[in-house]
Design an enzyme around this catalytic site. Sequence first.
Site, PDB file in Angstrom:
ATOM      1  N   ASP A 150       3.148  -4.535   8.124  1.00 48.10           N
ATOM      2  CA  ASP A 150       1.949  -3.729   7.953  1.00 48.10           C
ATOM      3  C   ASP A 150       0.761  -4.699   8.013  1.00 48.10           C
ATOM      4  O   ASP A 150       0.480  -5.411   7.050  1.00 48.10           O
ATOM      5  CB  ASP A 150       2.026  -3.007   6.599  1.00 48.10           C
ATOM      6  CG  ASP A 150       0.697  -2.366   6.192  1.00 48.10           C
ATOM      7  OD1 ASP A 150      -0.297  -2.508   6.935  1.00 48.10           O
ATOM      8  OD2 ASP A 150       0.666  -1.736   5.122  1.00 48.10           O
ATOM      9  N   HIS A 161       0.873  -1.181   0.000  1.00 49.22           N
ATOM     10  CA  HIS A 161       0.000   0.000   0.000  1.00 49.22           C
ATOM     11  C   HIS A 161       0.911   1.233   0.000  1.00 49.22           C
ATOM     12  O   HIS A 161       2.029   1.178   0.525  1.00 49.22           O
ATOM     13  CB  HIS A 161      -0.832  -0.054   1.291  1.00 49.22           C
ATOM     14  CG  HIS A 161      -1.889   0.994   1.417  1.00 49.22           C
ATOM     15  ND1 HIS A 161      -1.621   2.294   1.787  1.00 49.22           N
ATOM     16  CD2 HIS A 161      -3.235   0.928   1.256  1.00 49.22           C
ATOM     17  CE1 HIS A 161      -2.750   2.973   1.842  1.00 49.22           C
ATOM     18  NE2 HIS A 161      -3.752   2.188   1.524  1.00 49.22           N
ATOM     19  N   LYS A 173     -10.387  -0.841  10.304  1.00 51.50           N
ATOM     20  CA  LYS A 173     -10.456  -2.006   9.413  1.00 51.50           C
ATOM     21  C   LYS A 173     -10.859  -3.255  10.183  1.00 51.50           C
ATOM     22  O   LYS A 173     -10.959  -4.335   9.617  1.00 51.50           O
ATOM     23  CB  LYS A 173      -9.114  -2.230   8.726  1.00 51.50           C
ATOM     24  CG  LYS A 173      -8.754  -1.082   7.801  1.00 51.50           C
ATOM     25  CD  LYS A 173      -7.758  -1.481   6.768  1.00 51.50           C
ATOM     26  CE  LYS A 173      -7.292  -0.287   5.980  1.00 51.50           C
ATOM     27  NZ  LYS A 173      -8.364   0.261   5.115  1.00 51.50           N
ATOM     28  N   GLN A 189      -4.506  -5.153   6.881  1.00 50.35           N
ATOM     29  CA  GLN A 189      -5.524  -6.058   6.333  1.00 50.35           C
ATOM     30  C   GLN A 189      -5.613  -7.368   7.108  1.00 50.35           C
ATOM     31  O   GLN A 189      -6.577  -8.120   6.956  1.00 50.35           O
ATOM     32  CB  GLN A 189      -5.222  -6.357   4.852  1.00 50.35           C
ATOM     33  CG  GLN A 189      -5.328  -5.156   3.953  1.00 50.35           C
ATOM     34  CD  GLN A 189      -6.756  -4.633   3.837  1.00 50.35           C
ATOM     35  OE1 GLN A 189      -7.714  -5.386   4.002  1.00 50.35           O
ATOM     36  NE2 GLN A 189      -6.902  -3.354   3.568  1.00 50.35           N
ATOM     37  N   CYS A 198      -4.751   2.451  -3.682  1.00 53.14           N
ATOM     38  CA  CYS A 198      -3.540   3.024  -3.056  1.00 53.14           C
ATOM     39  C   CYS A 198      -2.372   2.060  -3.204  1.00 53.14           C
ATOM     40  O   CYS A 198      -1.554   1.907  -2.284  1.00 53.14           O
ATOM     41  CB  CYS A 198      -3.757   3.358  -1.585  1.00 53.14           C
ATOM     42  SG  CYS A 198      -4.975   4.620  -1.309  1.00 53.14           S
TER      43      CYS A 198
HETATM   44  N1  PLP Z   1      -1.631  -0.718   4.643  1.00 44.86           N
HETATM   45  C1  PLP Z   1      -2.581  -1.468   4.061  1.00 44.86           C
HETATM   46  C2  PLP Z   1      -2.248  -2.859   3.613  1.00 44.86           C
HETATM   47  C3  PLP Z   1      -3.868  -0.945   3.902  1.00 44.86           C
HETATM   48  O1  PLP Z   1      -4.815  -1.684   3.332  1.00 44.86           O
HETATM   49  C4  PLP Z   1      -4.126   0.371   4.354  1.00 44.86           C
HETATM   50  C5  PLP Z   1      -5.445   0.985   4.137  1.00 44.86           C
HETATM   51  O2  PLP Z   1      -6.190   0.620   3.282  1.00 44.86           O
HETATM   52  C6  PLP Z   1      -3.105   1.091   4.960  1.00 44.86           C
HETATM   53  C7  PLP Z   1      -1.865   0.519   5.080  1.00 44.86           C
HETATM   54  C8  PLP Z   1      -3.329   2.475   5.478  1.00 44.86           C
HETATM   55  O3  PLP Z   1      -4.197   2.437   6.573  1.00 44.86           O
HETATM   56  P1  PLP Z   1      -4.802   3.780   7.194  1.00 44.86           P
HETATM   57  O4  PLP Z   1      -5.424   4.520   6.043  1.00 44.86           O
HETATM   58  O5  PLP Z   1      -5.792   3.291   8.193  1.00 44.86           O
HETATM   59  O6  PLP Z   1      -3.683   4.529   7.809  1.00 44.86           O
END
Ligand code: PLP
Length: 349
Positions: A143, A64, A169, A146, A307
């Site tokens: 990270d 992401h 999430k 998900q 993203c």
């Molecule tokens: N990393 C992953 C794999 C994501 O799916 C997301 C959000 O969709 C993020 C990071 C960023 O999360 P946040 O927007 O809650 O900071």
Amino acid sequence: KLSVNATDYYEEARAKTAEFINAGDSRRIIFTSGTTQSINLVAYSYGRKFINRGDHIVISNIEHHANIIPWQVLCREIGAELKVIPVNDRGELIMDEYKKILCEKTKLVSVCHISNALGSVNPVKEITELARESGGDTKVLIDGAQAAPHMKIDVRDIDCDFYAFSAHKMYGPTGLGVLFGKMEILESMPPYVTGGEMINYVTINKTEFAAPPARFEAGTPPIAQVIGLGSAIDYINGVGKDKIQLYEKELLDYATQLLLEIEGLKIIGAAKDKASIISFVLEQAHPHDVGTVLDAEGVSIRAGHHCAQPTMDRFNVPATTRASFSFYNTFEELDKLAAGIHEVIRIFD
Ligand code: PLP
């Protein structure tokens, strides 16, 4: 008394969060505004103190943007190099290439537990083990944005140094994230944001910072959100992660079967270990048109680059349509998704 109650509820939720990922000690849990801020905290605090010119930072090709840009910016600023683990056509990390990238210059590996664009579940324990053998003092950040709602997380079993995820999430409130960090590493890190609540004492000329987690939680804390996250964790635990994982796998298998039968539909991402999302493209229509028609049919999906533009580039598509399944979804809803896609084809063919 009221403020003491609020603090107790807040800290109780911190303890629940620690237990949720088997952190072992609630002082290893820092509340942030989201996964994005959790990763930025590490990049700004750990990265700018411990990563130097010529060092390597490793990410993967299916991250992401939140797990790409902070490292790009850091590398540019300090003269470090960004290395990228490639993926195969199924969307799985090519581990042999990862092994080749690792060396004594590798200071940080930061990869997702589950790809938000493809659903690939990465072998994070193996990734961490290999990083430990790199010959450098390599730290590992996972990270888990998900993964948090979909699978059991055990940060001590993974043995990662940092683990980041977001409350929203996992059925919790927006505006709240979590960063797990190993205690000795957190203790070595300078604050990222400064102000109230993160100090032991302040004189007009100098400040002694508090120990973690307070050191990284400047300002009035997101009390309501954190207590809300505690309730979300109770809710998930009440359903049971084992049950969630089993049922979501059934949903994924059923939907994959249905969608594979549709002519002109190509699923992007077919990792052997895959979470309950299906990203796809249709020969007959652009993902945004698919999204619009499905929306009119009462089916909520996401269309776009998610993203994750480098992931889209890897698979030579500008965007995909992504259907994500959760334990509250039903098989009838998946039939409706397939019927909606047939409707798209009828309109655009
Ligand atoms: N990393 C992953 C794999 C994501 O799916 C997301 C959000 O969709 C993020 C990071 C960023 O999360 P946040 O927007 O809650 O900071």
